[in-house]
Scaffold this active site. Structure first.
Site, PDB file in Angstrom:
ATOM      1  N   ASP A 148      16.128  25.375  45.451  1.00 62.80           N
ATOM      2  CA  ASP A 148      17.548  25.605  45.145  1.00 62.80           C
ATOM      3  C   ASP A 148      17.877  25.367  43.673  1.00 62.80           C
ATOM      4  O   ASP A 148      18.911  25.813  43.191  1.00 62.80           O
ATOM      5  CB  ASP A 148      18.422  24.684  46.003  1.00 62.80           C
ATOM      6  CG  ASP A 148      18.392  25.075  47.458  1.00 62.80           C
ATOM      7  OD1 ASP A 148      18.106  26.252  47.751  1.00 62.80           O
ATOM      8  OD2 ASP A 148      18.640  24.203  48.315  1.00 62.80           O
ATOM      9  N   GLU A 248      23.086  33.310  50.629  1.00 60.85           N
ATOM     10  CA  GLU A 248      23.555  32.919  51.966  1.00 60.85           C
ATOM     11  C   GLU A 248      24.848  32.114  51.886  1.00 60.85           C
ATOM     12  O   GLU A 248      25.585  32.021  52.855  1.00 60.85           O
ATOM     13  CB  GLU A 248      22.489  32.079  52.685  1.00 60.85           C
ATOM     14  CG  GLU A 248      22.171  30.769  51.977  1.00 60.85           C
ATOM     15  CD  GLU A 248      21.222  29.856  52.747  1.00 60.85           C
ATOM     16  OE1 GLU A 248      21.072  30.000  53.960  1.00 60.85           O
ATOM     17  OE2 GLU A 248      20.602  28.993  52.088  1.00 60.85           O
TER      18      GLU A 248
END
Lengths: 415, 415
Positions: A148, A248
């Site tokens: 991430d 997402e």
């Protein structure tokens, strides 16, 4: 200036949070460094992170074959096992901390290395502070890891470069495939990153260096469905093919995730979808345009795609692990290894530094808004310049019958 | 014995059907071979297969830069564009055939090479027979291509080996990722192959050479939901982690595709799903076991994953293209290039042969039932022995900034 007191004892290395293509490379760096350090008497790997400490499940790394250990460099996922375990506030409930201390004392653990992302740095920080509070001499170091790329204070995180390379390469390939017919087609690719758009932004590398998504949506800005439709339709009218990359984590202005919110019935679906965001958006676009659509979720593939690892990422991941051990051996504690990087005229350079754990735990680093374009459907050149060096280089990949050859550890349990 | 009459004129090469990682390698083989053949006066690439012939959209391959042409070898998807166009029976409607003949005459086309799968061989066969019927001297050759590996009469099809390698490698990586926590998890991977299980079976290569799916379901046998549940639960009870590979084409005994059929409401969902088969089965397993589940669809990635191409597949694909041109130049026509292979003691060997188009068009080759295990949830060693040689070898991959560098064609239209 820390006192360079020689501290002799054993060490524990634990892996935590979501796996990556290179977390094992970091752990290898730490394990190898610890095995080679004279003051470290025994090297343990915790089974499933801090849970392995709590459960007294520690693997003796000294028992492993050196060649197999080295294969960890190219083995994706977390070979020691991982966990998602939130440590309680020790002032409220110190049960876990007392147990950890018990295990530390049992094995004379004087070095604790924890390899993970945001939550793991929180764990690491809490354990470090607890040891200090109770006066147990243990050097605690965090080794960063997260696809991430959202850890605070470091230029970037090990794991991001390889995931970014997987995403860019896959988007380039899909871009070729999704444009092959002379009939209208809209393709939506869903990319991980619940709160930060570093991964989704990497899809733009494909566009910058060949062919990739026409539109990229990050979670740093609010998602507007009507604006999305008009973005897509503008391209669709021109050439009948649209490739879209979405994080997402895209969400509406009111905070609802698009993946969870219902889109109005007139937009094609009024019931909760089991399929993911990509399928949901693709279906909505089918209703709008009548085009053939396809939703593709890169899913776990993007975080375990070791066969497309970036050599830069891989070697930096290993470096972070080694640096953690070296720093601890030299007397440092209560820190996370971070990267300080230079880009530009002189090329890309990366060196490690140490940041206090309390400064990095629980903060999230997002993509700067000035790196997102004005239309909020792509990234700027500054993003490309940032990410590009991180995906460079092809590692040697050990194979057997042309399939990956991963580490096979004995995992001998300590008693 | 064909008469080795020298036939002088131009040629057309067309690509058709679903793209693969190596169809451009076959087309490169044919284009390069045709450019080098003295009797072939001009080399045209049809835009979007036979549609490009019907629309008089032909690219002049002689105008392309040789280096860029060579990059076709490593460029996934169908660079000339593809189509799915079903030719009518010429005895019912010969409009298309008369148009094709008109274009053939306009450009003095004496060689026609069509690169595709089952439907494309049907097109190729029909055009060949029509030319013969009307007495137009044109040598027509089919060049096989399909990741589905279901073309009749050939040991295997170009495109299969690379897709199989992508599937096996990805399953191996996912297998590592899906077992990382000490909590129960069931993961379902959905693999292409509507009628034949060659691709799904390739997932078993991962299990054979490291770690991969515990269960593999092919469409050659009937799917039984209760048996599936008990297969999964048996493994789940033992170790709490299950990885399952399913072909998109699995179907119940009554012929309904599992992907399209509704599962009874007690199994967790009673409404039509937009998500694919993997998500559907994963949700059903969640209802049964309470485990965390994940459905992963390899989608387009498995057919365009050129970065994981098999060198064996790539060089055989190119060979098939070259062999088609050589055979046509030497007087052969009305055939498809096929592979005849030897495996075993002496190692793997592959050579080309020619099969009459009428013998291969419209037949589907499925996985032999004796290569599927008795429980119908895996493949036998014979399948592994068959598939393994086809995924061997890593091609050189031209890159730019560590991302793939694909061919950039000028695509100059013929007038």
């Amino acid at each position: 200036m820390a006192l360079n007191k020689i501290l002799s004892g054993s060490c524990i290395i634990g892996q935590s949070g979501g796996p990556t293509a290179v977390i094992n490379a970091s752990s290898y760096g730490a394990i190898r460094g610890a095995l080679d350090a004279a003051c470290i008497t025994q090297v343990y790997g915790a089974a499933h992170g801090i849970k392995g400490v709590l459960d007294d499940k520690l693997y003796i790394m000294d028992e492993e074959d050196p060649y197999e250990l080295e294969l960890l460099r190219n083995t994706p996922s977390s070979e020691l096992g991982s966990c998602r375990y939130k440590m309680k506030d020790p002032d409220v409930d110190d049960t876990d901390y007392r147990r950890i201390l018990e295990i530390f004392k049992k094995y004379d653990v004087r070095y604790f290395f924890y390899n993970g992302g945001n939550d793991s740095m929180d764990t690491c920080n809490k354990i470090s502070k607890y040891c200090q509070k109770v006066g147990y001499d243990c050097r605690v170091m965090g080794i960063p890891k997260t696809i991430d790329n959202d850890l605070f204070g470091t230029d970037h995180c090990p794991g991001y470069g390889s995931a970014a390379k997987y995403i860019a390469t896959s988007c380039m390939e899909v871009s070729k495939d999704a444009r092959v017919y002379d009939t209208p087609q809209i393709t939506v690719v869903e990319i991980m990153g619940r709160h930060a758009g570093w991964l989704a932004g990497a899809a733009a590398l494909a566009t910058a260096f060949g062919s990739g998504p026409d539109l990229v949506y990050l979670p740093e800005t609010d998602f507007d469905l009507e604006r999305f439709f008009s973005d897509v339709e503008a391209i669709y009218q021109t050439n009948g093919k649209v490739l879209i990359a979405v994080s997402e984590g895209i969400h509406y202005a009111d905070g609802r995730f698009v993946s969870e919110a219902e889109v109005s019935a007139t937009d094609g679906f009024g019931h909760v979808q089991l399929g993911g965001l990509a399928v949901k958006l693709a279906e909505a676009l089918k209703q709008r345009t009548g085009a053939k659509v396809r939703g593709i979720e890169l899913s776990l593939l993007q975080r375990c795609g070791a066969h497309l690892a970036s050599e830069t990422d891989l070697s930096e991941a290993e470096l972070a692990g080694r640096a953690a051990v070296e720093a601890a051996v030299s007397g440092k504690t209560d820190c996370m290894v971070a990267f300080r990087c230079a880009r530009g005229e002189g090329g890309y350079r990366c060196e490690t530094e140490l940041l206090p754990l309390s400064e990095v735990a629980n903060y999230e680093k997002k993509v700067p808004l000035e790196w997102i374009n004005e239309a909020h459907n792509g990234v700027t050149q500054a993003f490309i310049d940032y990410a590009l060096p991180l995906i460079q280089g092809e590692p040697e990949r050990p194979t057997e019958m042309s399939l990956p050859r991963y580490a096979k550890l004995k995992k001998v349990l300590a008693k």
